[in-house]
Design a protein around this motif. Sequence first.
Motif, mmCIF file in Angstrom:
data_model
loop_
_atom_site.group_PDB
_atom_site.id
_atom_site.type_symbol
_atom_site.label_atom_id
_atom_site.label_comp_id
_atom_site.label_asym_id
_atom_site.label_seq_id
_atom_site.Cartn_x
_atom_site.Cartn_y
_atom_site.Cartn_z
ATOM 1 N N UNK A 36 1.005 -1.210 -0.067
ATOM 2 C CA UNK A 36 0.021 -0.035 -0.169
ATOM 3 C C UNK A 36 0.983 1.141 -0.220
ATOM 4 N N UNK A 37 0.345 2.187 -0.463
ATOM 5 C CA UNK A 37 0.993 3.571 -0.591
ATOM 6 C C UNK A 37 0.064 4.561 0.490
ATOM 7 N N UNK A 38 0.892 4.943 1.461
ATOM 8 C CA UNK A 38 0.495 5.862 2.533
ATOM 9 C C UNK A 38 0.547 7.166 2.151
ATOM 10 N N UNK A 39 -0.819 8.313 2.416
ATOM 11 C CA UNK A 39 -0.711 9.416 2.057
ATOM 12 C C UNK A 39 0.166 10.313 3.318
ATOM 13 N N UNK A 40 -0.045 9.821 4.238
ATOM 14 C CA UNK A 40 0.693 10.476 5.476
ATOM 15 C C UNK A 40 0.925 9.428 6.669
ATOM 16 N N UNK A 41 1.757 10.024 7.634
ATOM 17 C CA UNK A 41 2.125 8.973 8.610
ATOM 18 C C UNK A 41 0.726 8.624 9.655
ATOM 19 N N UNK A 42 -0.041 9.359 9.580
ATOM 20 C CA UNK A 42 -1.352 9.256 10.330
ATOM 21 C C UNK A 42 -1.898 7.982 9.526
ATOM 22 N N UNK A 43 -2.084 7.998 8.322
ATOM 23 C CA UNK A 43 -2.578 6.612 7.404
ATOM 24 C C UNK A 43 -1.826 5.556 7.765
ATOM 25 N N UNK A 44 -0.612 5.572 7.967
ATOM 26 C CA UNK A 44 0.231 4.383 8.282
ATOM 27 C C UNK A 44 -0.263 3.817 9.468
ATOM 28 N N UNK A 45 -0.107 4.774 10.707
ATOM 29 C CA UNK A 45 -0.413 4.260 12.121
ATOM 30 C C UNK A 45 -1.844 3.721 12.320
ATOM 31 N N UNK A 46 -2.778 4.366 11.528
ATOM 32 C CA UNK A 46 -4.182 3.919 11.471
ATOM 33 C C UNK A 46 -4.201 2.365 10.865
ATOM 34 N N UNK A 47 -3.304 1.962 10.095
ATOM 35 C CA UNK A 47 -3.437 0.747 9.298
ATOM 36 C C UNK A 47 -3.374 -0.528 10.576
ATOM 37 N N UNK A 48 -4.606 -1.130 10.712
ATOM 38 C CA UNK A 48 -4.505 -2.402 11.515
ATOM 39 C C UNK A 48 -3.614 -3.409 11.014
#
Length: 390
Positions: A67-79
Amino acid sequence: MAPPAPPSPDPAAVQVRSAIVGAGMIAEVHRRSIRTAGGRLTGVLASTPERSVQVAADWSAPGRPVAAYGDFDDLLADADVDVVHICTPNRTHAAYAERALAAGKHVVCEKPLATSVADAERLERAADRAGTVAAVPFVYRYHPLVRELRDRARAGEFGNWQLLHGSYLQDWMLDPDASGWRVDPGAGGDSRAFADIGSHWCDLVEWVTGERFTELTAHRTVTVPDRPQAGGKSFTGSATSAKRTTVTTEDAAALLLRTESGALASTVVSQVSAGRKNRLWFELDGSAGSAVFDQENPDTLWLGGEDSSRILHRGAGHTTPEQRRLNVVPPGHPQGYVDCFAAFVADVYAAVTTGETPEGLPLFADGLRSARLVDAFLTSSANGAWTKVN
């Protein structure tokens, strides 16, 4: 009567899921090591959303999308992310690591853990509170013959240490047009050569010998007074920017150190030594014998005695359990840096799945130790005095 609880999953069968922050040279090493260690690469966050999309496409394979994350919040939210691998410029490490720990993620943070002692101390405390695995890739510990040497030292084979000496030499900054973010103290920190590679030498010598450096005196030098301000890839070539900037981070350094037991040590660190690519070399001289390890020739170990000396080959003859654990191919088939990195990542994932810390796994406490050595180095090189390592 309640039905029996389902059996717990075999930790060895649990596939650890990881995401990488950063997409440069060292991120590529992490990517390969994740897969070699049996992990699953879930996603990547690069310098921009567009770059993330490009790298994710390059790193994806049939049945293994990234996956390509838009920002670090998106990464941290990924379970689907168990471990966050931080492979970004040095000044950003602390912020990323602290947020990942607060989100309950396990963390592998490139060294230096932080560019200040205060930040490194805060991260170690945060890792302790989080109760998750927090590791720093001092991966040279994972050469099988380094493990052999450490086990022999702990068994007393070399007697009392009398002199510890060596060097870590590279030449990737020899070209006056070589540059990159590591040259900029705003991105890489106030120390370059020592923080980048001298930290590896100190970690390895302390870990193998069991000694601790308590004070040091250091001198550093800038041999190329100005370099291109932007551009340039680490280890791979010259920058393209015509605008140049004054260099303040060292190209080379020399240190004298003392240990808790009173042994004297010395090391030379350079990124401008022509022909030396990654020559991490040390000699450990004890009252009963000596030993030499050369990272560019990692399949042999020189053992010195008063009457005779010999060469020990990886995997040959009697080997210690830790050497056997890390030997992945028979003698004569070289093992090197990428094997060390994969073994390090495998140990991180073993700690994640079992809750047990494997032998020698470098943690945030080791990153803090390195930050204290870098701080003493910078202080001593500024005032010319012997400086305590706090």
